[in-house]
Design a protein around this motif. Sequence first.
Motif, PDB file in Angstrom:
ATOM      1  N   UNK A 242       0.849  -1.195   0.000  1.00 26.64           N
ATOM      2  CA  UNK A 242       0.000   0.000   0.000  1.00 26.64           C
ATOM      3  C   UNK A 242       0.886   1.247   0.000  1.00 26.64           C
ATOM      4  N   UNK A 243       0.312   2.351  -0.436  1.00 24.84           N
ATOM      5  CA  UNK A 243       1.083   3.600  -0.467  1.00 24.84           C
ATOM      6  C   UNK A 243       0.316   4.687  -1.177  1.00 24.84           C
ATOM      7  N   UNK A 244       0.963   5.848  -1.367  1.00 27.31           N
ATOM      8  CA  UNK A 244       0.234   6.948  -2.001  1.00 27.31           C
ATOM      9  C   UNK A 244       0.692   7.224  -3.435  1.00 27.31           C
ATOM     10  N   UNK A 245       1.520   6.347  -3.980  1.00 26.97           N
ATOM     11  CA  UNK A 245       1.920   6.448  -5.382  1.00 26.97           C
ATOM     12  C   UNK A 245       1.533   5.131  -6.075  1.00 26.97           C
ATOM     13  N   UNK A 246       0.475   5.189  -6.874  1.00 28.25           N
ATOM     14  CA  UNK A 246      -0.078   3.980  -7.487  1.00 28.25           C
ATOM     15  C   UNK A 246       0.942   3.174  -8.278  1.00 28.25           C
ATOM     16  N   UNK A 247       1.768   3.881  -9.085  1.00 29.36           N
ATOM     17  CA  UNK A 247       2.751   3.159  -9.905  1.00 29.36           C
ATOM     18  C   UNK A 247       3.788   2.479  -9.027  1.00 29.36           C
ATOM     19  N   UNK A 248       4.239   3.214  -8.001  1.00 30.82           N
ATOM     20  CA  UNK A 248       5.265   2.658  -7.099  1.00 30.82           C
ATOM     21  C   UNK A 248       4.713   1.447  -6.350  1.00 30.82           C
ATOM     22  N   UNK A 476       1.518 -10.094 -11.976  1.00 25.91           N
ATOM     23  CA  UNK A 476       0.723  -8.980 -12.519  1.00 25.91           C
ATOM     24  C   UNK A 476      -0.146  -8.513 -11.352  1.00 25.91           C
ATOM     25  N   UNK A 477       0.234  -7.401 -10.761  1.00 22.28           N
ATOM     26  CA  UNK A 477      -0.482  -6.957  -9.553  1.00 22.28           C
ATOM     27  C   UNK A 477      -1.874  -6.425  -9.885  1.00 22.28           C
ATOM     28  N   UNK A 478      -2.838  -6.766  -9.027  1.00 24.22           N
ATOM     29  CA  UNK A 478      -4.154  -6.113  -9.086  1.00 24.22           C
ATOM     30  C   UNK A 478      -4.004  -4.813  -8.308  1.00 24.22           C
ATOM     31  N   UNK A 479      -4.630  -3.761  -8.793  1.00 22.21           N
ATOM     32  CA  UNK A 479      -4.455  -2.471  -8.149  1.00 22.21           C
ATOM     33  C   UNK A 479      -5.809  -1.826  -7.854  1.00 22.21           C
ATOM     34  N   UNK A 480      -5.987  -1.357  -6.638  1.00 24.76           N
ATOM     35  CA  UNK A 480      -7.166  -0.553  -6.303  1.00 24.76           C
ATOM     36  C   UNK A 480      -6.664   0.842  -5.941  1.00 24.76           C
ATOM     37  N   UNK A 481      -7.155   1.835  -6.661  1.00 27.25           N
ATOM     38  CA  UNK A 481      -6.693   3.192  -6.372  1.00 27.25           C
ATOM     39  C   UNK A 481      -7.469   3.771  -5.189  1.00 27.25           C
ATOM     40  N   UNK A 482      -6.777   4.481  -4.328  1.00 28.63           N
ATOM     41  CA  UNK A 482      -7.390   5.011  -3.110  1.00 28.63           C
ATOM     42  C   UNK A 482      -8.280   6.218  -3.377  1.00 28.63           C
TER      43      UNK A 482
END
Length: 482
Positions: A242-248, A476-482
């Motif tokens: 988790x973090x505040x930079x989606x790409x990172x 391949x990461x699944x990503x949920x944007x905050x």
Amino acid sequence: MKYRVAVAGLHIESGTFSPLRSRAEDFLTLRGDEMCERYPFLSSESFADLELVPLVHFRAMPGGCLVAADYDRMKEEIIERLRDGAEGVDAFYFDVHGALSVEGLEDAEADLLGSIRAELPSKAWVTCSQDLHGNVSEKLWRMTDVMTTYRTAPHVDWMETRERALALLLRGLRSGRKPHRAYVSIPVIVSGEMSSTEYEPGKSLYAPLAEESQQAGIWDASLWVGYAWADQERVGAAVVVIGDDGDAVKSMAELVARRYWEQRKNFTFITEAAEFSKCWQEVIADDAGRFFLSDAGDNPTAGGAGDVTDTLERLLCAQSNGPQKKSVIFASIPDAAALHEMEQKGVGSMVRVKLGGKLDPLHGREIEVTGEVRFLLGGENAQGVLRVNCVDVIVSEKRRPYHLRADFIKLGLDPECVDVTIVKIGYLEPELKAMAWRHMLVLSAGGVRADFWEQKYEKRRRPLFPFERDFSWEPEAKLILG
Ligand SMILES: [Zn+2]
């Protein structure tokens, strides 16, 4: 202002390959303020703006599948307390192990958290801490905003991990924005005996996570090994970042997952492992003493019943027929009826008892032994020592771990003064390790056999290493944007 955070949990590691069942009475239950002892760090200044709303927490030592009716009752209590005391909370802390198996459920943590989420205000956040032996499904991950796990096995950072789950939650609440979060499910499963973080490759896979969690845009990078002894699709390793930079966040999750995947073939038993007869040959050939054997297949601290007699029976046979007798401590066989008979006769007397094979008759039978009662310990942790053919067999009333030197000393036994100590355990806990001159893992029978790939799975995902060995995979990461 204070953030109100409700907390509840059902914490157990429970497998599906043992006939043993876990029941509500096996759990230590803390209700309301009794739970605060789990989170002593909350008195520090950095948590001054967090108000805990403790609901109920159930915790048991590892065991078999939880009985469905008991699970339903425990879940109901969590929900009722949530309705009664947690109206309008800002967040919920799901304090669990992560490898709960319940009769008839495929993904018990997701079932439980799903029901909890349905009761929470829609804007409430969810944070979750787990043991790294939890099996994290995508479904569970999707219901959490913050999720973190231990970075050590043996687990010395359990308190730190709880603190991190709440500190990360606060960081998010204060910022007012949910973190971006990435998830990778890795098609690899290894057993606890293969994944100690004190040995390679576990050591190098876990060591960088703390520093990587400090990198720009990242709040936390967590890696789960998973729990092998459950026949479920979710079984496997996982990464959550988790973090505040989606790409990172996404690339960090893929980096941690790829690193794990690349090491998959290097996970081996952390010590020599063999069938009992092979281990015993080594014991006979060794005169140094303090030889430790792990009766790993029936390790109650991984979910084995603990009363499988297979190794004990082979040991007693080897003592009778072998070239020489060794002085041995055997820890242990939980058997309340046998202990009761020992208590009736008293210290110094000879008894004939039927031992073990009651909780798990599938992997070992009840055996009849004659021995001298050497020691009796009463009270809540009632135990006794029965000497059979130079083997001091610990008979306990309940299933329990033997992790400390004191566990033996209080029974008049000392692993430092005998040839061999056999413990129902996987890797040795630190105090046992410190006493051991040499250690071997017995590939023994039981609900948590170390060579788990010999076990028949029906529901596991395919492909899954090491069941399938030659397949390619790209994270391949699944990503949920905050
Ligand atoms: Zn664990």
